[in-house]
Each structure stands twice: as structure tokens, then as C-alpha cells.
Scaffold this active site. Structure first.
Site, PDB file in Angstrom:
ATOM      1  N   SER A   1       0.797  -1.258   0.024  1.00 11.58           N
ATOM      2  CA  SER A   1      -0.128   0.044   0.256  1.00 11.58           C
ATOM      3  C   SER A   1       0.735   1.242   0.077  1.00 11.58           C
ATOM      4  CB  SER A   1      -1.036   0.073   1.227  1.00 11.58           C
ATOM      5  OG  SER A   1      -1.901  -1.004   1.021  1.00 11.58           O
TER       6      SER A   1
ATOM      7  N   HIS B   1      -0.023   4.550   4.125  1.00 11.04           N
ATOM      8  CA  HIS B   1      -0.523   5.357   2.876  1.00 11.04           C
ATOM      9  C   HIS B   1      -0.275   6.794   2.702  1.00 11.04           C
ATOM     10  CE1 HIS B   1      -4.445   2.242   2.804  1.00 11.04           C
ATOM     11  NE2 HIS B   1      -3.225   1.591   2.853  1.00 11.04           N
TER      12      HIS B   1
END
Length: 277
Positions: A181, A233
């Protein structure tokens, strides 16, 4: 006697004098508004009218667009292969996660490789499908435009930045994470930065709005799915935006090795922060 070429002002930036003009409509444009064409240069409006989204994206990221994307496909294939191996053998899966997952206490003990190895491990089918689909959507075109070495450095640098953020924002020091991610959000950030720089064009406006919507949705997911490592993220996103912003500097933009060096530098800075803080 040499005739002096008269200066004009950019039609979008009246405070900037220029001798450049759009090869299509003839309007004066400054360097920032100029997009290379097969003949001469085009203004943002003519680029949008001709539907040359590839030109706009390429110029903002700073590369050419050859056809093959070996780095994207290699990363995708490697992640899938590792997942399949773990799926078929519980023993191998446990081994991979024991030595490859980002276990922050292990990172604190000096196992810095975990910041990167975790990006090639995934928890379940939904996890790897989401990340690999995003890689397939955002990766190949970016690799074509930036070049393989620069793209690889961007991907790995964003992965390191995501891992570093997950480590630095873990107050307990006991956090565990796997997944690509951070790297995927780095690609997302790269396109976000490119779209923002082209926000005065039809492509830029549309792309920037769509990317902002996707960003909002993804940043809201941790509110409903607590297991998501939002820190990774955020770290990857910031790295991607920073890297592409640096790629547009005049001394970096035309040089593929310089772009790769810049992205590598961002990854190394992330690693240094883990060591220092």
C-alpha cells in the site's frame, strides 16, 4: 543588422514575457504552459482539444513513452508469486511473514530490511487483488513516461517511506504490517502531483478531481476498517508527490538517471529518519 524579436506576454500568465507561441493557434505561451508536440509546441488549450493526454502527463512527469513496462510487470508477478507460495503452503507462509513482515520491534532492533520486504507480502486475496489492480492501473503508464529505473526507484522509495511512516507513527512500537500500500500510494501521489501541475488543462482538471475523490475514499477507509495501516498510505503518498515535484525541476526533468537518483534519495531519507528518530 539583426532584427529584434518582439516580446509578448503569455495568454495565461500576463505577467510573463515570452517569445514562444503555440504552433496550432498562435497564442503566446510561457515555458510552463508549453507542451512539446511533433512540430513546435502547443498551448494547454490545444493539448486538451486534441485529446493529447499522453503529452500532458509525459511533460509533467518528465519522460518519454516507450512501450514496454518490465518493472511494473516484474513487481506484479513477484507479489503474486509470493502470495501463491504462501497460499499453497501454510508453513512457507508463516516463514515468509515471520521474517518478512514489518514488525516494528524487529525494525527497532536493526532489521531495517522489513521496511521493504513487507511490501511484497499480502494478508489475503482481497488485499493483493486491490493492490495489484492499483499497480496495473497506475504503474505501466507512469513507467513508460518516467523510464524503468526511475519508476523502480519511485516504487521502492515510496515503499520505504510508507514503512518508515508506519514505524515512526507507532507509539507502542508493536505494530505489524504487510502489503504494497505504501508503494501504491506513492504511484497515486505521483499522478496526483502531475494532475495538479496540469490543473489549468481539461486533462488536469478532470484527473485532479477524480484523484482527489479516490484519495478521500481511501483515506476514509481506516475509519471503517481498523486494520488498515493508514500511516503507510500517508507516507507513500507524500513520497510520491515529493518525488514527482522534484522530477519537474529543470536539471532533473530531462535526465532519467537523475530522476532515479532523486527517488532513491527520498527513500534513503526515509530510512535515515527511522535510524535517527
Amino acid at each position: 543588422m539583426t532584427e529584434r524579436i518582439p516580446t509578448r506576454v503569455c495568454y495565461r500568465h500576463p505577467d510573463r514575457e515570452t517569445r514562444l507561441g503555440c504552433s496550432s493557434c498562435g497564442r503566446p505561451i510561457c515555458v510552463e504552459c508549453s507542451h512539446r508536440a511533433s512540430v513546435g509546441q502547443l498551448c494547454p488549450d490545444c493539448v486538451a482539444e486534441r485529446g493529447t493526454q499522453r503529452v500532458v502527463g509525459r511533460e509533467q512527469i518528465g519522460g518519454n513513452a516507450p512501450g514496454r513496462t518490465p518493472v511494473s510487470m516484474t513487481i506484479l508477478g513477484l507479489c503474486v508469486a509470493v502470495f501463491v507460495v504462501g497460499f499453497l503452503s501454510t508453513e512457507l507462509r508463516n516463514l515468509l511473514f515471520t521474517y518478512g513482515a514489518q514488525f516494528n520491534r524487529g525494525v527497532a532492533a536493526g532489521e531495517l530490511y522489513r521496511l521493504l520486504s513487507a511490501a511484497f507480502l499480502h494478508a489475503d486475496i482481497a488485499h493483493i487483488m486491490f493492490n495489484m489492480l492499483a499497480l496495473y492501473i497506475f504503474g505501466p503508464q507512469l513507467e513508460r513516461q518516467a523510464g524503468g529505473p526511475a519508476f523502480a526507484a519511485l516504487y521502492l522509495g515510496s515503499a520505504l517511506a510508507g514503512g518508515a511512516a508506519f514505524y515512526l507513527f507507532d507509539p507502542t512500537g508493536a505494530g505489524v504490517a504487510v502489503g504494497a500500500s505504501g508503494a501504491i500510494f506513492g504511484l497515486f501521489g505521483a499522478w496526483l502531483a502531475a494532475a495538479y501541475r496540469s490543473r489549468h488543462t481539461a486533462w488536469g482538471q478532470s484527473g485532479f478531481r477524480q484523484l482527489l475523490l479516490l484519495l478521500g475514499i481511501n483515506m476514509a477507509l481506516p475509519l471503517f476498517i481498523p486494520q488498515i495501516a493508514w500511516q503507510a498510505h500517508l507516507g507513500g503518498l507524500v513520497a510520491g508527490v515529493l518525488i514527482v515535484s522534484l522530477w519537474t525541476l529543470p536539471g532533473v526533468r530531462p535526465r532519467r538517471l537523475a530522476r532515479a537518483a532523486v527517488a532513491t534519495g527520498v527513500g534513503l531519507v526515509s530510512l535515515a529518519l527511522v535510524l535517527v528518530l
